[in-house]
Design a protein around this motif. Structure first.
Motif, PDB file in Angstrom:
ATOM      1  N   SER A  27       1.036  -1.186   0.019  1.00 40.10           N
ATOM      2  CA  SER A  27      -0.005  -0.052   0.618  1.00 40.10           C
ATOM      3  C   SER A  27       0.991   1.622  -0.163  1.00 40.10           C
ATOM      4  CB  SER A  27      -1.135  -0.058   1.406  1.00 40.10           C
ATOM      5  OG  SER A  27      -2.047   1.630   0.916  1.00 40.10           O
ATOM      6  N   ASP A  28       2.090   0.765   1.009  1.00 38.81           N
ATOM      7  CA  ASP A  28       2.759   2.335   0.582  1.00 38.81           C
ATOM      8  C   ASP A  28       3.225   2.448  -0.841  1.00 38.81           C
ATOM      9  OD1 ASP A  28       3.448   3.636   3.536  1.00 38.81           O
ATOM     10  OD2 ASP A  28       3.162   1.669   3.824  1.00 38.81           O
ATOM     11  N   LEU A  29       4.176   1.554  -1.193  1.00 36.22           N
ATOM     12  CA  LEU A  29       4.402   1.452  -2.894  1.00 36.22           C
ATOM     13  C   LEU A  29       3.060   1.938  -3.639  1.00 36.22           C
ATOM     14  CD1 LEU A  29       6.680   0.249  -1.333  1.00 36.22           C
ATOM     15  CD2 LEU A  29       6.444  -2.112  -3.512  1.00 36.22           C
ATOM     16  N   ALA A  30       1.612   1.400  -3.591  1.00 36.92           N
ATOM     17  CA  ALA A  30       0.601   1.965  -4.404  1.00 36.92           C
ATOM     18  C   ALA A  30       0.948   3.520  -4.290  1.00 36.92           C
ATOM     19  CB  ALA A  30      -0.016   0.959  -3.760  1.00 36.92           C
ATOM     20  N   ALA A  31       0.688   3.812  -2.845  1.00 37.37           N
ATOM     21  CA  ALA A  31       0.240   5.678  -2.535  1.00 37.37           C
ATOM     22  C   ALA A  31       0.979   6.398  -3.379  1.00 37.37           C
ATOM     23  CB  ALA A  31       0.410   5.933  -1.453  1.00 37.37           C
ATOM     24  N   SER A  91       0.562  15.349  -4.524  1.00 39.61           N
ATOM     25  CA  SER A  91       1.050  14.615  -2.911  1.00 39.61           C
ATOM     26  C   SER A  91      -0.026  13.590  -2.508  1.00 39.61           C
ATOM     27  CB  SER A  91       0.873  15.722  -1.952  1.00 39.61           C
ATOM     28  OG  SER A  91       0.076  16.122  -1.213  1.00 39.61           O
ATOM     29  N   THR A  92       0.762  12.414  -2.684  1.00 39.47           N
ATOM     30  CA  THR A  92      -0.059  11.421  -1.780  1.00 39.47           C
ATOM     31  C   THR A  92       0.736  10.946  -0.341  1.00 39.47           C
ATOM     32  OG1 THR A  92       2.038  10.163  -3.046  1.00 39.47           O
ATOM     33  CG2 THR A  92      -0.312  10.327  -4.108  1.00 39.47           C
ATOM     34  N   ILE A  93      -0.166   9.985   0.429  1.00 39.31           N
ATOM     35  CA  ILE A  93       0.126   9.126   1.574  1.00 39.31           C
ATOM     36  C   ILE A  93      -0.829   8.099   2.036  1.00 39.31           C
ATOM     37  CG2 ILE A  93      -1.287  10.876   2.887  1.00 39.31           C
ATOM     38  CD1 ILE A  93       1.015  10.429   4.983  1.00 39.31           C
ATOM     39  N   ASP A  94      -0.262   7.166   2.075  1.00 46.05           N
ATOM     40  CA  ASP A  94      -1.188   5.869   2.340  1.00 46.05           C
ATOM     41  C   ASP A  94      -1.808   5.639   3.429  1.00 46.05           C
ATOM     42  OD1 ASP A  94      -1.635   3.126   3.113  1.00 46.05           O
ATOM     43  OD2 ASP A  94       0.756   3.406   4.242  1.00 46.05           O
ATOM     44  N   VAL A  95      -2.769   5.889   3.806  1.00 47.36           N
ATOM     45  CA  VAL A  95      -3.993   6.034   4.552  1.00 47.36           C
ATOM     46  C   VAL A  95      -3.471   4.543   5.976  1.00 47.36           C
ATOM     47  CG1 VAL A  95      -6.235   6.957   6.289  1.00 47.36           C
ATOM     48  CG2 VAL A  95      -5.453   7.884   4.092  1.00 47.36           C
ATOM     49  N   SER A  96      -2.613   4.487   6.763  1.00 45.56           N
ATOM     50  CA  SER A  96      -3.005   3.957   7.965  1.00 45.56           C
ATOM     51  C   SER A  96      -2.828   4.631   9.444  1.00 45.56           C
ATOM     52  CB  SER A  96      -1.632   3.444   7.407  1.00 45.56           C
ATOM     53  OG  SER A  96      -0.569   4.015   7.612  1.00 45.56           O
ATOM     54  N   ASP A  97      -2.352   5.541   9.487  1.00 47.39           N
ATOM     55  CA  ASP A  97      -2.533   6.192  10.777  1.00 47.39           C
ATOM     56  C   ASP A  97      -3.710   6.418  11.212  1.00 47.39           C
ATOM     57  OD1 ASP A  97      -0.172   5.487  11.578  1.00 47.39           O
ATOM     58  OD2 ASP A  97       0.969   7.518  10.870  1.00 47.39           O
ATOM     59  N   GLY A  98      -4.604   6.472  10.088  1.00 49.72           N
ATOM     60  CA  GLY A  98      -6.310   7.265  10.570  1.00 49.72           C
ATOM     61  C   GLY A  98      -6.136   8.709   9.290  1.00 49.72           C
ATOM     62  N   LEU A  99      -7.108   8.648   8.686  1.00 46.45           N
ATOM     63  CA  LEU A  99      -7.339  10.245   7.829  1.00 46.45           C
ATOM     64  C   LEU A  99      -6.195  11.745   8.025  1.00 46.45           C
ATOM     65  CD1 LEU A  99      -8.359  10.888   4.206  1.00 46.45           C
ATOM     66  CD2 LEU A  99      -9.962  11.110   5.399  1.00 46.45           C
ATOM     67  N   ASP A 112      -5.518   1.990   9.340  1.00 44.67           N
ATOM     68  CA  ASP A 112      -5.524   0.866   9.128  1.00 44.67           C
ATOM     69  C   ASP A 112      -6.630   1.134   7.592  1.00 44.67           C
ATOM     70  OD1 ASP A 112      -4.089  -1.086  10.434  1.00 44.67           O
ATOM     71  OD2 ASP A 112      -5.367  -2.157  11.172  1.00 44.67           O
ATOM     72  N   ASP A 113      -6.495   1.943   7.424  1.00 49.11           N
ATOM     73  CA  ASP A 113      -7.576   2.599   5.895  1.00 49.11           C
ATOM     74  C   ASP A 113      -6.581   1.853   4.773  1.00 49.11           C
ATOM     75  OD1 ASP A 113     -10.286   3.783   6.968  1.00 49.11           O
ATOM     76  OD2 ASP A 113      -8.336   4.787   7.725  1.00 49.11           O
ATOM     77  N   TYR A 114      -5.369   1.994   4.483  1.00 49.58           N
ATOM     78  CA  TYR A 114      -4.846   1.206   3.356  1.00 49.58           C
ATOM     79  C   TYR A 114      -5.341   1.837   1.760  1.00 49.58           C
ATOM     80  CZ  TYR A 114      -2.574  -0.521   6.774  1.00 49.58           C
ATOM     81  OH  TYR A 114      -2.146  -1.289   8.255  1.00 49.58           O
ATOM     82  N   GLU A 115      -6.531   2.974   2.015  1.00 53.21           N
ATOM     83  CA  GLU A 115      -6.433   3.989   0.957  1.00 53.21           C
ATOM     84  C   GLU A 115      -5.364   4.925   0.642  1.00 53.21           C
ATOM     85  OE1 GLU A 115      -8.930   3.006  -0.605  1.00 53.21           O
ATOM     86  OE2 GLU A 115     -10.200   2.041   0.557  1.00 53.21           O
ATOM     87  N   ILE A 116      -5.364   5.670  -0.400  1.00 47.77           N
ATOM     88  CA  ILE A 116      -4.575   6.646  -0.938  1.00 47.77           C
ATOM     89  C   ILE A 116      -5.467   8.012  -1.032  1.00 47.77           C
ATOM     90  CG2 ILE A 116      -3.348   7.319  -2.775  1.00 47.77           C
ATOM     91  CD1 ILE A 116      -2.721   4.593  -4.014  1.00 47.77           C
TER      92      ILE A 116
END
Lengths: 333, 333
Positions: free
Chosen positions: B82-86, B219-227, B274-278
């Motif tokens: 997911s980090d690579l994806a973002a 800019s992008t970020i992987d949503v893992s800590d919370g939006l 824990d969403d793993y959205e971008i």
């Protein structure tokens, strides 16, 4: 660099920890983004491949709770660099995943970071990414080392040929003896004991020598599980038998001083592990190149055996009779 | 792949474990050497950089003891992907460091391996190296994901500009709600509850969409800590303020069914993690490119806010008034 995700309040202030301990290790490093992005990026020099190794150091399994923070950090990094060294790669960078139990204080972490900083300067590598997490378990340090090797020049395990000579750098068994000393009741240490403990705590990856072996060695391995066990991996993937002369196994003066020079002490050294020396095989015709590599990099190298048809590793006494070895290293039970 | 170095006899037969569970995941993969060498080697395609991310999953912190082995394995891999994806990278390979407590049985490990095999096929990646160790602590899985991105095309966190619009893929808060359901007393689950649990256990890295964002997003970020927490990282490194309209935060139908559609449930979703959205920012002029990326990759994208001068992240109600958020995600305490 992600922050710990434990839901209890942090003991240290994670932002402070990252800012004070880890960000300085990545400052100004291209592709590390000051640890302020999701990933790191790297690009090998033209004509080179990327070499990767991931390796964990776990408290109670790979280090002792009372080992100094600085040497724990450096050993974690050096273990991974030792694998690169054995393959003839040049180290470039590393990622760090740290699972932190409740006990580390900021002072411990700062010493940990200082150890990494010292080794970064010594070995020409930089932290480029990583993360920290809280854990209910032991402190666990996972290093992913990144290096480069010219295209097609990686020295493989699979390459030992019948007729090759077998060599090892440095001395064998020191780290195992050092750990045994630490596991005894505490007391005043002799200088020989101090030396063996330092070999346990602070192995030296043979980076320059490994690079000098490119083109000279047929096969290499980093000695971590134990000399006999690791040569066993070489023998297995190469489809050969490796004979080691027990009397040729190089022991340090401090190890001989404390453990004597018997067959037992030599075969014990050959199964102790944690040496981080390079064992390698090469054709006799490469002897001159090996001598030159030895001289240029000031590395002690000892001829310890030969490659024969068959399979497995044999430890031979002076008369050529096989010695039975009870424990062949951590991976043989 | 090193074998466990615990000095007690192995429970599983480590050779058997490597041979049965892990070696098949690397079979025939160039540079993995069948996990039979000290390192792995890789080479990026011409004109590409190497993208690296290391990420740990720790039992009790990141997954539950009763989570299925298959989903634990897949979540570990998918978090790193997911980090690579973002960042707009294409995944290629991964290394695995596994710290194993006494409890896993061979059946558990085989299910773990089957999960990795399924995801390798789904995402086009292969295991290229790693190691296993025994640990007295919780099961800890550290994945180092390796990907490639065309030179200079990595999408950074640092890049949000005043006037940008702010978007997020998919829906937010599902995984947090799924974990809350699992942490309750067990009972019969509704299909909405099953959906939320599956979102907790099996996030979907937005790989194709992330690659389609190259050149479109600032800019992008992987949503893992919370939006909110993750947009806070973007705001901080970009030197801007990000305003999020709470009513625009996309909630799934199952989450609305169970948690309602109040301001509270939306701001809770925005801090759950824990969403793993971008989450990403882009200029208004990029709207057409984003629509095209959305259509081509069948990805839901929602406009949730805008980038303004200042600093931090603000959650705004329908009237534009700021809503105070008690907990902004795992990294804010």
């Amino acid at each position: 660099m992600n922050r710990p995700r434990d839901k209890t309040p942090p003991r240290l202030g994670e932002f402070e920890m990252i800012a004070r301990v880890f960000a300085p290790l990545a400052r100004g490093v291209s592709g590390a983004f000051d640890l302020g992005d999701d990933v790191a990026i790297l690009k090998p020099p033209p004509g080179h491949e990327v070499v990767l190794k991931t390796d964990s150091l776990i408290e109670t399994i790979h280090f002792r709770h009372d080992d100094p923070a600085s040497s724990v950090a450096r050993k974690a990094l050096r273990r991974a660099l030792s694998d690169l060294a054995a393959k003839g790669a040049e180290p470039a960078a590393y990622l760090l995943a740290l699972a932190l139990p409740p006990w580390p204080e900021m002072a411990w972490l700062e010493e940990f970071g200082a150890g990494l900083a010292a080794d970064q300067a010594q070995f020409g590598v930089s932290l480029v990414g990583g993360e920290t997490n809280a854990t209910p378990g032991p402190l666990t340090i996972t290093i992913t080392a990144v290096g480069y090797v010219p295209d097609g020049r990686l020295i493989r395990r699979k390459g030992a040929r019948v007729g090759d000579l077998v060599f090892v750098t440095g001395t064998i068994g020191d780290a195992g003896a050092g750990l045994a000393i630490l596991n005894r009741e505490p007391g005043t240490l002799s200088s020989a004991e101090e030396f063996l403990i330092s070999r346990y705590r602070l192995p030296v990856p043979r980076l320059a020598f490994g690079q000098a072996l490119r083109g000279a060695a047929h096969s290499t391995i980093d000695v971590s599980d134990g000399l006999i066990a690791d040569l066993g991996h070489v023998a297995e993937v190469s489809g050969v038998r490796i004979e080691v002369d027990v009397g040729a196994i190089p022991l340090s003066a401090p190890l001989r001083e404390l453990g004597g020079d018997s067959l037992d002490s030599r075969s014990g050294a050959a199964t102790a592990g944690d040496d981080y020396e390079i064992a390698f095989t090469a054709a006799e015709i490469a002897m001159e190149a090996i001598r030159e590599a030895t001289r240029l990099t000031a590395t002690q190298v000892t001829l310890i055996g030969r490659v024969a048809p068959g399979y497995g590793v044999s430890l031979l006494d002076a008369g050529g009779a096989e010695i039975s070895v009870e424990r062949r290293g951590y991976t043989h039970f």
